[in-house]
Design a protein around this motif. Structure first.
Motif, mmCIF file in Angstrom:
data_model
loop_
_atom_site.group_PDB
_atom_site.id
_atom_site.type_symbol
_atom_site.label_atom_id
_atom_site.label_comp_id
_atom_site.label_asym_id
_atom_site.label_seq_id
_atom_site.Cartn_x
_atom_site.Cartn_y
_atom_site.Cartn_z
ATOM 1 N N ASP A 1 62.410 45.714 84.067
ATOM 2 C CA ASP A 1 63.094 46.127 82.843
ATOM 3 C C ASP A 1 63.814 47.441 83.074
ATOM 4 O OD1 ASP A 1 62.640 44.042 81.088
ATOM 5 O OD2 ASP A 1 60.657 44.789 80.554
ATOM 6 N N ARG B 1 60.841 40.183 79.610
ATOM 7 C CA ARG B 1 61.675 39.134 79.021
ATOM 8 C C ARG B 1 61.820 37.966 79.987
ATOM 9 N NH1 ARG B 1 66.776 42.458 78.689
ATOM 10 N NH2 ARG B 1 65.769 43.301 80.521
ATOM 11 N N VAL C 1 70.758 36.895 83.389
ATOM 12 C CA VAL C 1 70.937 36.820 81.941
ATOM 13 C C VAL C 1 69.564 36.531 81.352
ATOM 14 C CG1 VAL C 1 72.123 35.719 80.017
ATOM 15 C CG2 VAL C 1 73.288 35.938 82.226
ATOM 16 N N ASP D 1 67.247 37.618 75.701
ATOM 17 C CA ASP D 1 67.934 38.300 74.603
ATOM 18 C C ASP D 1 69.447 38.387 74.849
ATOM 19 O OD1 ASP D 1 68.033 40.166 76.624
ATOM 20 O OD2 ASP D 1 66.997 41.746 75.520
ATOM 21 N N GLU D 2 69.923 37.645 75.850
ATOM 22 C CA GLU D 2 71.332 37.557 76.253
ATOM 23 C C GLU D 2 71.869 38.821 76.924
ATOM 24 O OE1 GLU D 2 73.821 35.895 73.196
ATOM 25 O OE2 GLU D 2 72.378 34.312 72.764
ATOM 26 N N SER D 3 70.985 39.778 77.236
ATOM 27 C CA SER D 3 71.423 40.948 78.001
ATOM 28 C C SER D 3 71.695 40.516 79.436
ATOM 29 C CB SER D 3 70.360 42.045 77.965
ATOM 30 O OG SER D 3 69.167 41.610 78.590
ATOM 31 N N GLU D 4 72.677 41.158 80.047
ATOM 32 C CA GLU D 4 73.084 40.829 81.407
ATOM 33 C C GLU D 4 72.927 42.037 82.319
ATOM 34 O OE1 GLU D 4 77.075 39.335 81.444
ATOM 35 O OE2 GLU D 4 76.597 37.657 80.121
ATOM 36 N N THR D 5 72.469 41.773 83.516
ATOM 37 C CA THR D 5 72.384 42.811 84.541
ATOM 38 C C THR D 5 73.044 42.276 85.797
ATOM 39 O OG1 THR D 5 70.284 43.623 83.660
ATOM 40 C CG2 THR D 5 70.833 44.254 85.921
#
Length: 110
Positions: free
Chosen positions: A110, A36, A86, A89-93
């Motif tokens: 990933d 991503r 960020v 897909d707007e996922s945050e880590t």
């Protein structure tokens, strides 16, 4: 007279060692080895609860398989930083306590 001069230098040396380290600017390579695109990358000294500004800048994106140079120059003298990624897909880590003082590169997976 040389005794006083040596004593004065010793006091200056003690004062200098008690002062905080100078603010730093750190550069490292950020590698996106995920599937991503990275849309935002925030950092903060680990002892600070506020995120800094987006290091990718306005409209910045790090596509999968690409790398770029990141500069952290926020004036902090800390070595331990937290990273917040960020993705598209707007996922945050959030990764805590990264030692940026010895960091040459950092890879996102990933």
């Amino acid at each position: 007279m040389s005794f006083n001069l040596r004593g004065g230098l010793a006091v200056l040396a003690l004062l200098a060692s008690a002062m905080p380290a100078a603010a730093q600017s750190v550069e490292f390579t950020l590698i996106n080895n995920s599937a991503r695109a990275l849309h935002y990358f925030y950092t903060s000294p680990s002892n600070d609860s506020n995120w800094g500004y987006d290091l990718l800048g306005e409209n910045g994106t790090l596509e999968p398989g690409y790398q770029g140079t990141v500069t952290i120059g926020d004036g902090s003298d800390q070595c331990e930083y937290d990273f917040k990624f960020v993705m598209e897909d707007e996922s945050e880590t959030v990764i805590n306590a990264v030692d940026i003082c010895s960091l040459n590169e950092y890879t996102i997976y990933d």
